[in-house]
Scaffold this motif. Sequence first.
Motif, PDB file in Angstrom:
ATOM      1  N   GLN A  15      28.452 -98.285 -20.840  1.00  0.00           N
ATOM      2  CA  GLN A  15      30.035 -98.672 -20.243  1.00  0.00           C
ATOM      3  C   GLN A  15      30.796 -99.501 -20.977  1.00  0.00           C
ATOM      4  OE1 GLN A  15      31.495 -96.741 -17.819  1.00  0.00           O
ATOM      5  NE2 GLN A  15      33.172 -98.327 -18.341  1.00  0.00           N
ATOM      6  N   LEU A  16      29.957-100.631 -21.532  1.00  0.00           N
ATOM      7  CA  LEU A  16      30.562-101.695 -22.505  1.00  0.00           C
ATOM      8  C   LEU A  16      30.924-100.922 -23.862  1.00  0.00           C
ATOM      9  CD1 LEU A  16      27.936-104.612 -22.123  1.00  0.00           C
ATOM     10  CD2 LEU A  16      30.176-104.547 -21.329  1.00  0.00           C
ATOM     11  N   LEU A  17      30.085-100.032 -24.418  1.00  0.00           N
ATOM     12  CA  LEU A  17      30.559 -99.173 -25.501  1.00  0.00           C
ATOM     13  C   LEU A  17      31.959 -98.578 -25.339  1.00  0.00           C
ATOM     14  CD1 LEU A  17      28.419 -96.998 -27.802  1.00  0.00           C
ATOM     15  CD2 LEU A  17      30.595 -96.409 -26.884  1.00  0.00           C
ATOM     16  N   ALA A  18      32.040 -97.852 -24.119  1.00  0.00           N
ATOM     17  CA  ALA A  18      33.413 -97.261 -23.762  1.00  0.00           C
ATOM     18  C   ALA A  18      34.525 -97.974 -23.755  1.00  0.00           C
ATOM     19  CB  ALA A  18      33.060 -96.491 -22.330  1.00  0.00           C
ATOM     20  N   ARG A  19      34.361 -99.344 -23.290  1.00  0.00           N
ATOM     21  CA  ARG A  19      35.539-100.141 -22.924  1.00  0.00           C
ATOM     22  C   ARG A  19      35.715-100.576 -24.265  1.00  0.00           C
ATOM     23  NH1 ARG A  19      33.200-103.689 -18.538  1.00  0.00           N
ATOM     24  NH2 ARG A  19      33.205-101.716 -17.464  1.00  0.00           N
ATOM     25  N   ALA A  20      34.894-100.855 -25.158  1.00  0.00           N
ATOM     26  CA  ALA A  20      35.173-101.491 -26.698  1.00  0.00           C
ATOM     27  C   ALA A  20      35.713-100.276 -27.351  1.00  0.00           C
ATOM     28  CB  ALA A  20      33.975-101.895 -27.282  1.00  0.00           C
ATOM     29  N   ALA A  21      35.537 -99.150 -27.293  1.00  0.00           N
ATOM     30  CA  ALA A  21      35.988 -97.977 -28.020  1.00  0.00           C
ATOM     31  C   ALA A  21      37.393 -97.851 -27.561  1.00  0.00           C
ATOM     32  CB  ALA A  21      35.018 -96.752 -27.955  1.00  0.00           C
ATOM     33  N   ALA A  22      37.885 -97.716 -26.431  1.00  0.00           N
ATOM     34  CA  ALA A  22      39.078 -97.291 -26.008  1.00  0.00           C
ATOM     35  C   ALA A  22      40.045 -98.767 -26.537  1.00  0.00           C
ATOM     36  CB  ALA A  22      38.939 -97.729 -24.582  1.00  0.00           C
ATOM     37  N   SER A  23      39.569-100.095 -26.613  1.00  0.00           N
ATOM     38  CA  SER A  23      40.019-101.117 -27.026  1.00  0.00           C
ATOM     39  C   SER A  23      40.364-101.015 -28.454  1.00  0.00           C
ATOM     40  CB  SER A  23      39.310-102.407 -26.821  1.00  0.00           C
ATOM     41  OG  SER A  23      40.185-103.461 -27.441  1.00  0.00           O
ATOM     42  N   HIS A  24      39.302-100.424 -29.312  1.00  0.00           N
ATOM     43  CA  HIS A  24      39.474-100.363 -30.666  1.00  0.00           C
ATOM     44  C   HIS A  24      40.684 -99.300 -30.893  1.00  0.00           C
ATOM     45  CE1 HIS A  24      38.124-100.630 -34.801  1.00  0.00           C
ATOM     46  NE2 HIS A  24      37.753 -99.162 -34.775  1.00  0.00           N
ATOM     47  N   ILE A  25      40.455 -98.119 -30.234  1.00  0.00           N
ATOM     48  CA  ILE A  25      41.376 -96.934 -30.593  1.00  0.00           C
ATOM     49  C   ILE A  25      42.891 -97.449 -30.311  1.00  0.00           C
ATOM     50  CG2 ILE A  25      42.022 -94.779 -29.583  1.00  0.00           C
ATOM     51  CD1 ILE A  25      39.182 -94.184 -29.033  1.00  0.00           C
ATOM     52  N   ALA A  26      42.881 -98.135 -29.351  1.00  0.00           N
ATOM     53  CA  ALA A  26      44.490 -98.600 -28.984  1.00  0.00           C
ATOM     54  C   ALA A  26      44.808 -99.647 -30.273  1.00  0.00           C
ATOM     55  CB  ALA A  26      44.443 -99.607 -27.728  1.00  0.00           C
ATOM     56  N   GLN A  27      44.009-100.677 -30.625  1.00  0.00           N
ATOM     57  CA  GLN A  27      44.352-101.544 -31.629  1.00  0.00           C
ATOM     58  C   GLN A  27      44.629-100.596 -32.957  1.00  0.00           C
ATOM     59  OE1 GLN A  27      41.066-104.296 -32.496  1.00  0.00           O
ATOM     60  NE2 GLN A  27      41.183-105.071 -30.440  1.00  0.00           N
ATOM     61  N   LEU A  28      43.732 -99.524 -33.272  1.00  0.00           N
ATOM     62  CA  LEU A  28      44.127 -99.030 -34.432  1.00  0.00           C
ATOM     63  C   LEU A  28      45.587 -98.172 -34.442  1.00  0.00           C
ATOM     64  CD1 LEU A  28      40.763 -97.328 -35.075  1.00  0.00           C
ATOM     65  CD2 LEU A  28      41.598 -98.960 -36.505  1.00  0.00           C
ATOM     66  N   ALA A  29      46.053 -97.670 -33.170  1.00  0.00           N
ATOM     67  CA  ALA A  29      47.053 -96.801 -33.165  1.00  0.00           C
ATOM     68  C   ALA A  29      48.426 -98.002 -33.228  1.00  0.00           C
ATOM     69  CB  ALA A  29      47.163 -96.121 -31.673  1.00  0.00           C
ATOM     70  N   ASN A  30      48.249 -99.109 -32.171  1.00  0.00           N
ATOM     71  CA  ASN A  30      49.214-100.075 -32.320  1.00  0.00           C
ATOM     72  C   ASN A  30      49.354-100.744 -33.604  1.00  0.00           C
ATOM     73  OD1 ASN A  30      49.714 -99.567 -29.799  1.00  0.00           O
ATOM     74  ND2 ASN A  30      48.163-100.859 -29.037  1.00  0.00           N
ATOM     75  N   ARG A  31      48.338-101.011 -34.508  1.00  0.00           N
ATOM     76  CA  ARG A  31      48.529-101.697 -35.654  1.00  0.00           C
ATOM     77  C   ARG A  31      49.328-100.744 -36.671  1.00  0.00           C
ATOM     78  NH1 ARG A  31      43.209-102.789 -38.286  1.00  0.00           N
ATOM     79  NH2 ARG A  31      42.648-103.378 -36.181  1.00  0.00           N
ATOM     80  N   ALA A  32      48.982 -99.391 -36.478  1.00  0.00           N
ATOM     81  CA  ALA A  32      49.643 -98.362 -37.432  1.00  0.00           C
ATOM     82  C   ALA A  32      51.284 -98.537 -37.135  1.00  0.00           C
ATOM     83  CB  ALA A  32      48.908 -97.321 -37.213  1.00  0.00           C
ATOM     84  N   ALA A  33      51.760 -98.753 -36.008  1.00  0.00           N
ATOM     85  CA  ALA A  33      52.859 -98.559 -35.321  1.00  0.00           C
ATOM     86  C   ALA A  33      54.004 -99.241 -36.371  1.00  0.00           C
ATOM     87  CB  ALA A  33      53.068 -99.128 -34.017  1.00  0.00           C
ATOM     88  N   GLN A  34      53.521-100.351 -36.866  1.00  0.00           N
ATOM     89  CA  GLN A  34      54.535-100.950 -37.943  1.00  0.00           C
ATOM     90  C   GLN A  34      54.741-100.144 -39.310  1.00  0.00           C
ATOM     91  OE1 GLN A  34      51.766-102.828 -36.440  1.00  0.00           O
ATOM     92  NE2 GLN A  34      53.190-104.177 -35.063  1.00  0.00           N
ATOM     93  N   GLU A  35      53.812 -99.300 -39.559  1.00  0.00           N
ATOM     94  CA  GLU A  35      53.995 -98.681 -40.735  1.00  0.00           C
ATOM     95  C   GLU A  35      54.020 -97.382 -40.621  1.00  0.00           C
ATOM     96  OE1 GLU A  35      50.271-100.421 -41.798  1.00  0.00           O
ATOM     97  OE2 GLU A  35      49.127 -98.356 -42.077  1.00  0.00           O
ATOM     98  N   GLN A  36      53.888 -96.611 -39.582  1.00  0.00           N
ATOM     99  CA  GLN A  36      54.039 -95.100 -39.569  1.00  0.00           C
ATOM    100  C   GLN A  36      54.577 -94.579 -38.253  1.00  0.00           C
ATOM    101  OE1 GLN A  36      49.900 -94.427 -40.298  1.00  0.00           O
ATOM    102  NE2 GLN A  36      49.846 -93.087 -38.478  1.00  0.00           N
ATOM    103  N   PRO A  37      55.422 -93.683 -38.070  1.00  0.00           N
ATOM    104  CA  PRO A  37      55.883 -93.300 -36.606  1.00  0.00           C
ATOM    105  C   PRO A  37      55.161 -92.747 -35.705  1.00  0.00           C
ATOM    106  CG  PRO A  37      56.771 -92.049 -38.618  1.00  0.00           C
ATOM    107  CD  PRO A  37      56.035 -92.982 -39.246  1.00  0.00           C
ATOM    108  N   LEU A  38      54.292 -91.830 -36.334  1.00  0.00           N
ATOM    109  CA  LEU A  38      53.275 -91.194 -35.567  1.00  0.00           C
ATOM    110  C   LEU A  38      52.027 -91.475 -35.666  1.00  0.00           C
ATOM    111  CD1 LEU A  38      54.826 -87.404 -36.058  1.00  0.00           C
ATOM    112  CD2 LEU A  38      55.393 -88.885 -34.360  1.00  0.00           C
TER     113      LEU A  38
END
Length: 227
Positions: A15-38
Amino acid sequence: MQHCFNIVTVFDNAQLLARAAASHIAQLANRAAQEQPLYRIALAGGTTPQSCYLELRQEVLDWSRIHIYFGDERCLPEGDSQRNDRMAEESLLNHVPIPSGQIHPIHAQWGAELAALDYARRLLQSGPLDLAILGLGEDGHTASLFPGQDYRQEPRLALPVFHAPKPPPERVSLGPAAFLAARHLLFLVTGASKHDALVRLKRGEALPPQQFKHGQWFVDQAAWNGS
Ligand code: 6PG
């Protein structure tokens, strides 16, 4: 052979892994928002990622930028309850505001050969993945790349799989070229049943995940330590 565990994070439980993985995925996607549209994400199938997908519903993400692909698909009729895209819909995609045209299923109901040719063409058009989420089978397979095959010279972005040891026997899998071209790979591995596969990988055995040296591994104690 040097093993593939360059970045491993061990969590107390799934469960802790699932929560951390979701947060990590969101961070990767949001961080990329500054440099790429999709942002192009290939989802893993099976059961392990489901709890991560449930957690991902709660993350703050601009779903209008997200395109969803699949790391593999089982050759079953469209809508079959055992399909990986059906699992992703039920645990995540039906619950977030992602435009339906940004979900790219593998047409595995067409049969492995035709569906693989079609998906390879679509992946070529879309460009490399930004993130691929992967699981690990007890025998060391990932996506539908199974041990015993030598994929190192396999150039196809998507390939047909027949006689898969994990049912159903006919599948479509992204090929190593697609995973190697992905900017980030995130393996999610939980449960003592995966310990043997992790030990074999640590020993450098030439199992399919071994070639993905840039992969990041989220594992729980049960899988990493065997109990
Ligand atoms: C599938 C998946 C497969 C899965 C592993 C782990 O079609 O089943 O693509 O590669 O990720 O077999 O499955 P579990 O997460 O259910 O253990």
